[in-house]
Design an enzyme around this catalytic site. Structure first.
Site, PDB file in Angstrom:
ATOM      1  N   ASN A  23     -12.116  -9.647   9.242  1.00  0.00           N
ATOM      2  CA  ASN A  23     -11.651  -9.818  10.629  1.00  0.00           C
ATOM      3  C   ASN A  23     -12.572 -10.679  11.479  1.00  0.00           C
ATOM      4  O   ASN A  23     -12.229 -10.987  12.614  1.00  0.00           O
ATOM      5  CB  ASN A  23     -11.401  -8.455  11.268  1.00  0.00           C
ATOM      6  CG  ASN A  23     -10.186  -7.779  10.640  1.00  0.00           C
ATOM      7  OD1 ASN A  23      -9.438  -8.407   9.891  1.00  0.00           O
ATOM      8  ND2 ASN A  23      -9.997  -6.509  10.928  1.00  0.00           N
ATOM      9  N   ARG A  90      -0.139 -12.081   9.902  1.00  0.00           N
ATOM     10  CA  ARG A  90       0.038 -12.087  11.350  1.00  0.00           C
ATOM     11  C   ARG A  90      -1.099 -12.808  12.063  1.00  0.00           C
ATOM     12  O   ARG A  90      -0.919 -13.419  13.105  1.00  0.00           O
ATOM     13  CB  ARG A  90       0.087 -10.666  11.893  1.00  0.00           C
ATOM     14  CG  ARG A  90       1.166  -9.796  11.340  1.00  0.00           C
ATOM     15  CD  ARG A  90       1.125  -8.492  12.015  1.00  0.00           C
ATOM     16  NE  ARG A  90       0.625  -8.572  13.357  1.00  0.00           N
ATOM     17  CZ  ARG A  90       1.205  -9.193  14.363  1.00  0.00           C
ATOM     18  NH1 ARG A  90       2.303  -9.812  14.141  1.00  0.00           N
ATOM     19  NH2 ARG A  90       0.700  -9.225  15.550  1.00  0.00           N
ATOM     20  N   PRO A 120       3.424  -7.251  19.006  1.00  0.00           N
ATOM     21  CA  PRO A 120       3.812  -8.436  19.785  1.00  0.00           C
ATOM     22  C   PRO A 120       2.596  -9.287  20.118  1.00  0.00           C
ATOM     23  O   PRO A 120       1.448  -8.861  19.931  1.00  0.00           O
ATOM     24  CB  PRO A 120       4.412  -7.826  21.050  1.00  0.00           C
ATOM     25  CG  PRO A 120       3.760  -6.501  21.178  1.00  0.00           C
ATOM     26  CD  PRO A 120       3.527  -6.019  19.786  1.00  0.00           C
ATOM     27  N   VAL A 121       2.870 -10.499  20.614  1.00  0.00           N
ATOM     28  CA  VAL A 121       1.770 -11.397  21.016  1.00  0.00           C
ATOM     29  C   VAL A 121       1.935 -11.810  22.471  1.00  0.00           C
ATOM     30  O   VAL A 121       1.434 -12.851  22.899  1.00  0.00           O
ATOM     31  CB  VAL A 121       1.700 -12.636  20.098  1.00  0.00           C
ATOM     32  CG1 VAL A 121       1.226 -12.260  18.709  1.00  0.00           C
ATOM     33  CG2 VAL A 121       3.052 -13.363  20.049  1.00  0.00           C
ATOM     34  N   ASP A 122       2.638 -10.972  23.252  1.00  0.00           N
ATOM     35  CA  ASP A 122       2.931 -11.313  24.651  1.00  0.00           C
ATOM     36  C   ASP A 122       1.669 -11.566  25.464  1.00  0.00           C
ATOM     37  O   ASP A 122       1.623 -12.457  26.318  1.00  0.00           O
ATOM     38  CB  ASP A 122       3.771 -10.205  25.304  1.00  0.00           C
ATOM     39  CG  ASP A 122       3.120  -8.823  25.164  1.00  0.00           C
ATOM     40  OD1 ASP A 122       2.632  -8.510  24.061  1.00  0.00           O
ATOM     41  OD2 ASP A 122       3.060  -8.096  26.154  1.00  0.00           O
ATOM     42  N   LEU A 123       0.604 -10.823  25.173  1.00  0.00           N
ATOM     43  CA  LEU A 123      -0.627 -10.989  25.973  1.00  0.00           C
ATOM     44  C   LEU A 123      -1.330 -12.317  25.637  1.00  0.00           C
ATOM     45  O   LEU A 123      -1.921 -12.957  26.506  1.00  0.00           O
ATOM     46  CB  LEU A 123      -1.561  -9.800  25.755  1.00  0.00           C
ATOM     47  CG  LEU A 123      -0.941  -8.429  26.070  1.00  0.00           C
ATOM     48  CD1 LEU A 123      -1.940  -7.309  25.834  1.00  0.00           C
ATOM     49  CD2 LEU A 123      -0.400  -8.378  27.497  1.00  0.00           C
ATOM     50  N   ASP A 304      -8.826   0.943  12.158  1.00  0.00           N
ATOM     51  CA  ASP A 304      -8.865   0.483  10.763  1.00  0.00           C
ATOM     52  C   ASP A 304      -9.560   1.471   9.838  1.00  0.00           C
ATOM     53  O   ASP A 304      -9.568   1.263   8.623  1.00  0.00           O
ATOM     54  CB  ASP A 304      -9.581  -0.882  10.672  1.00  0.00           C
ATOM     55  CG  ASP A 304      -8.739  -1.973  11.277  1.00  0.00           C
ATOM     56  OD1 ASP A 304      -9.248  -3.094  11.463  1.00  0.00           O
ATOM     57  OD2 ASP A 304      -7.562  -1.702  11.596  1.00  0.00           O
ATOM     58  N   ILE A 326      -3.710   3.102  18.886  1.00  0.00           N
ATOM     59  CA  ILE A 326      -3.658   1.640  18.920  1.00  0.00           C
ATOM     60  C   ILE A 326      -2.332   1.110  18.383  1.00  0.00           C
ATOM     61  O   ILE A 326      -1.711   0.244  18.994  1.00  0.00           O
ATOM     62  CB  ILE A 326      -4.833   1.033  18.094  1.00  0.00           C
ATOM     63  CG1 ILE A 326      -6.176   1.602  18.563  1.00  0.00           C
ATOM     64  CG2 ILE A 326      -4.797  -0.492  18.151  1.00  0.00           C
ATOM     65  CD1 ILE A 326      -6.574   1.238  19.973  1.00  0.00           C
ATOM     66  N   ARG A 396      -5.639  -7.935   0.264  1.00  0.00           N
ATOM     67  CA  ARG A 396      -5.709  -8.734   1.502  1.00  0.00           C
ATOM     68  C   ARG A 396      -7.080  -8.565   2.153  1.00  0.00           C
ATOM     69  O   ARG A 396      -7.581  -9.464   2.796  1.00  0.00           O
ATOM     70  CB  ARG A 396      -4.654  -8.253   2.507  1.00  0.00           C
ATOM     71  CG  ARG A 396      -3.245  -8.392   2.043  1.00  0.00           C
ATOM     72  CD  ARG A 396      -2.302  -8.136   3.168  1.00  0.00           C
ATOM     73  NE  ARG A 396      -2.625  -9.024   4.290  1.00  0.00           N
ATOM     74  CZ  ARG A 396      -1.841  -9.169   5.354  1.00  0.00           C
ATOM     75  NH1 ARG A 396      -0.744  -8.465   5.452  1.00  0.00           N
ATOM     76  NH2 ARG A 396      -2.170  -9.993   6.310  1.00  0.00           N
TER      77      ARG A 396
HETATM   78  C1  EPZ Z   1      -6.877  -6.897  14.924  1.00  0.00           C
HETATM   79  O1  EPZ Z   1      -5.468  -6.984  14.928  1.00  0.00           O
HETATM   80  C2  EPZ Z   1      -7.270  -6.655  13.482  1.00  0.00           C
HETATM   81  N1  EPZ Z   1      -6.848  -7.789  12.659  1.00  0.00           N
HETATM   82  C3  EPZ Z   1      -6.609  -5.376  12.976  1.00  0.00           C
HETATM   83  O2  EPZ Z   1      -7.075  -5.149  11.642  1.00  0.00           O
HETATM   84  C4  EPZ Z   1      -7.069  -4.214  13.865  1.00  0.00           C
HETATM   85  O3  EPZ Z   1      -6.414  -3.037  13.457  1.00  0.00           O
HETATM   86  C5  EPZ Z   1      -6.736  -4.522  15.323  1.00  0.00           C
HETATM   87  O4  EPZ Z   1      -7.323  -5.782  15.710  1.00  0.00           O
HETATM   88  C6  EPZ Z   1      -7.251  -3.443  16.274  1.00  0.00           C
HETATM   89  O5  EPZ Z   1      -8.641  -3.297  16.116  1.00  0.00           O
HETATM   90  C7  EPZ Z   1      -7.622  -8.904  12.634  1.00  0.00           C
HETATM   91  O6  EPZ Z   1      -8.645  -8.988  13.294  1.00  0.00           O
HETATM   92  C8  EPZ Z   1      -7.149 -10.022  11.756  1.00  0.00           C
HETATM   93  P1  EPZ Z   1      -4.623  -6.073  18.726  1.00  0.00           P
HETATM   94  P2  EPZ Z   1      -4.698  -7.499  16.259  1.00  0.00           P
HETATM   95  O7  EPZ Z   1      -4.090  -7.347  19.280  1.00  0.00           O
HETATM   96  O8  EPZ Z   1      -5.479  -8.564  16.902  1.00  0.00           O
HETATM   97  C9  EPZ Z   1      -0.794  -4.448  20.961  1.00  0.00           C
HETATM   98  C10 EPZ Z   1      -6.890  -4.597   9.404  1.00  0.00           C
HETATM   99  O9  EPZ Z   1      -6.511  -3.566   8.842  1.00  0.00           O
HETATM  100  N2  EPZ Z   1      -0.647  -5.835  21.467  1.00  0.00           N
HETATM  101  O10 EPZ Z   1      -5.901  -5.526  19.257  1.00  0.00           O
HETATM  102  O11 EPZ Z   1      -3.287  -7.760  15.897  1.00  0.00           O
HETATM  103  C11 EPZ Z   1      -0.477  -4.392  19.475  1.00  0.00           C
HETATM  104  O12 EPZ Z   1       0.905  -4.241  19.287  1.00  0.00           O
HETATM  105  C12 EPZ Z   1      -6.124  -5.122  10.579  1.00  0.00           C
HETATM  106  O13 EPZ Z   1      -7.909  -5.269   9.076  1.00  0.00           O
HETATM  107  C13 EPZ Z   1       0.356  -6.114  22.391  1.00  0.00           C
HETATM  108  O14 EPZ Z   1       1.123  -5.229  22.778  1.00  0.00           O
HETATM  109  O15 EPZ Z   1      -4.775  -6.170  17.148  1.00  0.00           O
HETATM  110  C14 EPZ Z   1      -1.230  -3.183  19.016  1.00  0.00           C
HETATM  111  O16 EPZ Z   1      -0.447  -2.028  19.267  1.00  0.00           O
HETATM  112  C15 EPZ Z   1      -4.866  -4.304  10.883  1.00  0.00           C
HETATM  113  N3  EPZ Z   1       0.508  -7.387  22.840  1.00  0.00           N
HETATM  114  C16 EPZ Z   1      -2.460  -3.172  19.922  1.00  0.00           C
HETATM  115  O17 EPZ Z   1      -2.164  -4.037  21.022  1.00  0.00           O
HETATM  116  C17 EPZ Z   1      -0.319  -8.402  22.420  1.00  0.00           C
HETATM  117  O18 EPZ Z   1      -0.148  -9.550  22.886  1.00  0.00           O
HETATM  118  C18 EPZ Z   1      -3.710  -3.688  19.240  1.00  0.00           C
HETATM  119  O19 EPZ Z   1      -3.451  -4.988  18.836  1.00  0.00           O
HETATM  120  C19 EPZ Z   1      -1.335  -8.099  21.497  1.00  0.00           C
HETATM  121  C20 EPZ Z   1      -1.488  -6.817  21.037  1.00  0.00           C
END
Ligand code: EPZ
Length: 421
Positions: A23, A90, A120-123, A304, A326, A396
């Site tokens: 990560n 993703r 989602p990626v809205d943020l 994680d 989360i 992965r």
């Molecule tokens: C990163 O994912 C990690 N992946 C994930 O690790 C990890 O679980 C996660 O951060 C939380 O620590 C990588 O770094 C490649 P988030 P990411 O954006 O960036 C919501 C693993 O097992 N959200 O912090 O996708 C989202 O839906 C993986 O190694 C929005 O709603 O995590 C989630 O519920 C799995 N809108 C929460 O936030 C957005 O625009 C956390 O997502 C972005 C996120």
């Protein structure tokens, strides 16, 4: 297709060295879009790293890999990340910020959901829009462009999204003026990304806190950096000893980045001695005690590690209440652990674990990366044989896991799977 065959009940002994962080590697590899050139060492040999390198090559970068070293050099860049590649990972969304910042336009497939949630990626998009990007969604793609350069902005994230913080941080380093990212994620992997960007001349302050300030620059020099070790892999080995028993030393990882996990395993009764800032000795001296966890953004208990901790609590004495805050669907491992005899009850975003004496081996199927790890951990301590199918999920994020476990005394083999899916 391959599967793991694990004959449980053998204690673990010896020393294991942690690989580079998945990560941290992925965002830093995408940062090569900003600098045009990148040399990275301590990069783990993982499927997600290969996918990222393939995406960069598709875009027009040359990528050379040898052992743990990756070298990226820009050729003729097409700022696009296609569905066929993005759907497999993703984190490909992390190309968006760098492409916009460097080339002023980007066409990146919307990453679909995945087993653990909608994600989602809205943020990400909201923040980039605040920096002047015009974004539209069409036919499953994000089409983004900006006239001239991105402009620095004062952005407050609704949620400390890790990927969102990384995308905006990378966009900001080449934007015009100052960007402030508030309610930023504080994960150590973000600090690592910031250090890699600073190695190329980026002006960043506050990484690792909830307010990151970036003074944009016109260009970056080449990135030359060594990736931090994988704290989640280290935590997974703690779970393995917590379940199978024995005594191991886990070395070459920043111990302080796993503090909440170490504290929770100590609370459960695992003996963990911090030998140095990068080495711990772990010993299981008897049955563990049920312990509650709630996953939180860093520095809270990492999501994680939730599945792996649950696997260890399945045979602890008493009750463990495990709350996932989360992701909305990160309990796919529960059904498989139940098939191994675990006493688990899902109540909304919480699982109540009632410890049993021992799990029994079974044929189980992995659904996502950390669920796979939890099934391997459970199998190490279970009676008889456990077969874990679909271990491509595990590949992965874990480099040669079965070899590392075998070197610690586990009886685990990677063999062809007789099932075609
Ligand atoms: C990163 O994912 C990690 N992946 C994930 O690790 C990890 O679980 C996660 O951060 C939380 O620590 C990588 O770094 C490649 P988030 P990411 O954006 O960036 C919501 C693993 O097992 N959200 O912090 O996708 C989202 O839906 C993986 O190694 C929005 O709603 O995590 C989630 O519920 C799995 N809108 C929460 O936030 C957005 O625009 C956390 O997502 C972005 C996120």
């Amino acid at each position: 297709m391959e599967k793991f065959v694990i004959r449980g009940g053998r204690e673990l002994h010896g020393t294991v060295k942690v690989s580079g962080s998945k990560n941290a590697s992925l965002p830093i590899l995408f940062a090569s879009i900003l600098s045009g050139r990148l040399e990275l060492t301590n990069v783990p040999d993982l499927r997600d790293v290969s996918t990222t390198c393939t995406i960069l090559e598709f875009m027009g970068f040359s990528v050379e890999r040898s052992a743990d070293r990756v070298k990226v050099v820009e050729k003729e860049v097409i700022p696009e990340a296609p569905y066929e590649l993005v759907r497999t990972m993703r984190a490909s969304i992390l190309a968006l910020g760098p492409l916009l910042a460097r080339f002023g336009r980007a066409k990146v497939s919307l990453p679909g959901g995945c087993a653990i949630g909608l994600r989602p990626v809205d943020l990400h998009l909201k923040g980039l829009s605040k920096m002047g990007a015009e974004i539209e969604i069409s036919h499953g793609y994000i089409i983004a462009k900006v006239n001239g350069r991105l402009k620095g902005a004062d952005i407050t994230l609704d949620f400390p999204t890790v990927g969102g913080t990384e995308n905006l941080l990378m966009a900001a380093v080449l934007a015009e003026g100052r960007t402030v990212i508030r309610n930023a994620a504080k994960e150590p992997e973000i600090v690592d990304l910031a250090k890699a960007l600073k190695s190329a001349g980026a002006h960043i302050e506050g990484e690792g806190t909830d307010v990151i300030v970036v003074e944009g620059r016109r260009e970056l020099s080449p990135i030359s950096y060594s990736v931090m070790p994988d704290r989640i892999e280290a935590g997974t080995f703690l779970s393995a000893v917590a379940t199978a028993g024995g005594e191991i030393t886990v070395e070459d990882f920043p111990v302080e980045t796993l503090k909440t996990v170490i504290d929770k395993f100590r609370e459960a009764g695992l003996e963990i001695e911090e030998i140095s800032p990068s080495k711990v000795r772990v010993r299981k001296k008897g049955r563990l005690t049920g312990t509650d966890i709630t996953t939180q953004p860093y520095p809270g208990f990492p999501t994680d590690m939730q599945a792996q901790f649950m696997a260890a609590m399945c045979t602890a004495e008493g009750i463990s209440v495990i709350k996932e805050t989360i992701f909305e669907n990160r309990f796919m491992h529960v059904l498989e652990l139940q098939r191994m005899g675990a006493d688990l009850k899902i109540e909304g975003n919480t699982v109540v674990v009632k410890g049993v004496e021992r799990l029994t081996g079974a044929k189980v199927t992995a659904t996502d990366l950390r669920a796979s790890a939890s099934l391997v951990v459970a199998g190490l301590g279970a009676e008889n044989t456990t077969e874990v199918y679909r271990i491509y999920h595990l590949d992965r994020g874990y480099e040669r896991l079965e070899e590392k476990l075998k070197a610690l005394g586990a009886d685990i083999e990677r063999v062809p799977s007789e099932l075609s899916y």
